[in-house]
Design an enzyme around this catalytic site. Structure first.
Site, PDB file in Angstrom:
ATOM      1  CB  THR A   1      -2.944   7.144   5.019  1.00 19.21           C
ATOM      2  OG1 THR A   1      -3.087   6.636   3.832  1.00 19.21           O
ATOM      3  CG2 THR A   1      -2.711   8.670   4.797  1.00 19.21           C
ATOM      4  CG  ASP A   2      -4.076   2.522   8.158  1.00 20.12           C
ATOM      5  OD1 ASP A   2      -2.829   2.484   8.433  1.00 20.12           O
ATOM      6  OD2 ASP A   2      -4.994   2.655   9.038  1.00 20.12           O
ATOM      7  CB  CYS A   3      -5.842   3.706   1.784  1.00 21.67           C
ATOM      8  SG  CYS A   3      -6.091   5.529   2.380  1.00 21.67           S
ATOM      9  CE1 TYR A   4      -3.692   6.759  -2.637  1.00 23.16           C
ATOM     10  CE2 TYR A   4      -4.898   7.866  -0.649  1.00 23.16           C
ATOM     11  CZ  TYR A   4      -4.724   7.449  -1.942  1.00 23.16           C
ATOM     12  OH  TYR A   4      -6.110   7.799  -2.996  1.00 23.16           O
TER      13      TYR A   4
END
Ligand code: SF4
Ligand code: SF4
Lengths: 388, 135
Positions: free
Chosen positions: A128-131
């Site tokens: 994901t964008d954060c992970y």
């Protein structure tokens, strides 16, 4: 004479408490009677050490750099459930290794973690964008995990069925190896030492009760799955089949593999031997009556495990005194008996717990809330949505 | 002179006497029955030690096979790993000779080797893998 938990804890603090294990209390009551025992004895330690499949541990791995939101996770090739937050997982005791099958499972991962052995962690993710990370492979030990706690949804069954096999071939079950033509009978209970058989109506064991869990301090978290308190009972309060259960929780980092051991039942699968000890406060005379229960007064029913259905035919009831003698009579013939749970280790746990209380490192608790006393077990029917 | 330990498994109907008699008479083999167990319904098992000329033992074994007897080499041993054993008491339910029992005082598993007929029934029953059949 009635006693409160606070009074009993006061005696423990002053070094005056009288503590017996659940085997010793039997002889004590026979000698001194109910009244005197209620006055003289303060705590009775009960215990069990048997295979309890409904067990597992929550783990938190900490974040890698760049971080990953683990969606599929394996520990030594055993899948762990990570459909929770990014680096949390639950390793179930009975999960099998994808490379070794029944020889190694979740229970073995838990055992290796406690033994401080390195465990291979592998995880994948969609990113994901954060992970952003999509996969990771590394080694962990229990020491570098943030949290590792055992959380077992169903343990310490208040009694359990006994098993035999009337078919012509050997069968391999969670009750062990069953020889053809009713060649043996197996059972699994600590009987007179068992916690929930010594407090059959759960008067003193409830949510929040502090217990011995696999060598460390643990707690009763909830009633266990399939909790069935309304099962028919004998006059001494004990049910003749599986009834009450508890869910337990405790810090895996403090546990010992002496009291938490992986097991493989040949051709069946993996399970976990869990050691549980529960101190029962002698609050009144009724409690003494319950605590004086002995193997001969506790009954179970022998079922035919060769019948592959939910309801199995019964071959009648026997008591734990008979089962523990090494053989029982079945249709007029002597049949060898075998136990899955270790009486010796259970007794050892009851005595360890006793020594903790004597050393004032363990105090008794009032339950925060009683376990439900009215609940029944549902079955799973195969239905369409309209049939519900 | 050779020595061989064998476990013979024979159907109930076969009477052991004439068989062992022939081993002595026709094959000149000395034998020693270390253990015998005949259970109604289940087949009989005997643990036999044979002493004699190597070829004659061979011939004796072939004779036993021709009589419908199953033969296992018993130069093996049952070994209980005391470190691993949790003293559950499951294996005694498989041991018809009571070589494996739980002591009623110590609650500990006791293995009496001289009672073991190496039937092997206990081998795969141990949940913690403490029973090994060693060759
Ligand atoms: S089955 Fe295994 S653990 Fe249980 S008593 Fe026998 S050897 Fe020990
Ligand atoms: S092999 Fe195992 S079950 Fe058979 S006699 Fe020996 S100890 Fe008993």
């Amino acid at each position: 004479m009635n006693k409160t938990i606070e009074e009993i804890n006061g005696k423990i603090r002053n070094g005056e408490a009288v503590i017996l294990n659940a085997e010793e209390i039997i002889g004590y009551v026979a000698e001194h009677g109910i009244k005197k025992t209620a006055k003289n004895v303060d705590v009775v330690t009960t215990a069990t050490f048997g295979p309890m499949c409904s067990s597992g541990a929550f783990l938190n791995f900490g974040h890698s750099d760049p971080p990953i939101r683990m969606t599929k996770t394996w520990l030594n090739d055993v899948p762990a459930y990570s459909g929770i937050a990014a680096v949390d997982a639950y390793i179930g005791a009975t999960e099998l290794s994808e490379s070794e099958g029944m020889a190694y499972g979740g229970a073995h991962v838990i055992q290796d973690l406690i033994d401080k052995k390195p465990v291979k962690l592998r995880a994948t993710s969609y990113g994901t964008d954060c992970y952003p990370r999509r996969e990771i492979e590394t080694f962990i030990t229990i020491e570098n995990l943030n949290q590792a706690y055992l959380f077992n949804p169903r343990n310490a069954y208040q009694n359990y069925a006994a098993a035999t096999n009337s078919s012509k071939k050997t069968i391999y079950t969670y009750m062990g190896k069953l020889m053809p033509n009713m060649g043996n009978v197996t059972y699994s209970s600590a009987g007179q030492l068992s916690p929930l058989l010594n407090d059959p109506y759960c008067r003193t064991i409830g949510i929040g009760t502090r217990i011995f869990l696999a060598g460390a301090e643990g707690y009763v978290a909830w009633h266990g799955t399939q909790h069935n308190p309304q099962r028919q009972r004998l006059a001494n309060g004990t049910p003749s089949g599986p009834a009450a259960t508890i869910a337990v929780i405790g810090d895996l980092k403090k546990m010992s593999t002496k009291y938490l051991r992986a097991a493989t039942f040949y051709n069946y699968g993996v399970s976990l031997y869990v050691g549980i000890g529960i101190p029962i406060p002698v609050i009144d005379e009724e409690m003494v009556e319950f605590l004086s229960v002995k193997d001969e007064d506790i009954y179970t029913e022998i079922f035919d495990y060769s019948v592959q259905r939910r309801n199995k035919p019964s071959y009648g009831k026997v008591n734990y005194g008979q089962l523990r003698s090494g053989n029982v009579e079945l249709r007029g013939e002597k049949v060898l008996t075998g136990c899955l749970s270790s009486y010796k280790t259970a007794l050892e746990i009851a005595d360890v717990l006793k020594s903790w209380i004597i050393k004032k490192s363990f105090y008794l608790t009032n339950p925060v809330c009683q376990l439900p006393s009215e609940q029944k077990v549902n079955v799973l029917n195969v239905l369409s949505e309209d049939e519900l | 002179m050779a020595t061989k330990r064998l476990v013979l498994t024979f159907p109930e109907k076969i009477v052991t006497k004439p068989i062992t008699y022939r081993l002595v008479k026709d094959f000149d083999i000395q034998f020693n029955i270390l253990r015998a167990e005949i259970t109604a319904d289940i087949e009989g098992k005997i643990l036999l030690e044979l002493k004699g000329d190597k070829d004659k033992i061979e011939a004796g074994i072939n004779y036993l096979l021709s009589e419908g007897i199953t033969i296992q080499d018993a130069s093996k041993d049952i070994i209980i790993d005391k470190e691993k054993c949790v003293n559950c008491g499951l294996c005694p339910s498989l041991c018809i000779t009571k070589a494996l029992i739980i002591n009623r005082q110590s609650y500990e598993l006791v293995f009496e080797k001289n009672k073991c007929i190496l039937c092997g029934f206990c081998e795969n029953c141990c949940p913690v893998n403490a029973i090994k059949l060693k060759i």
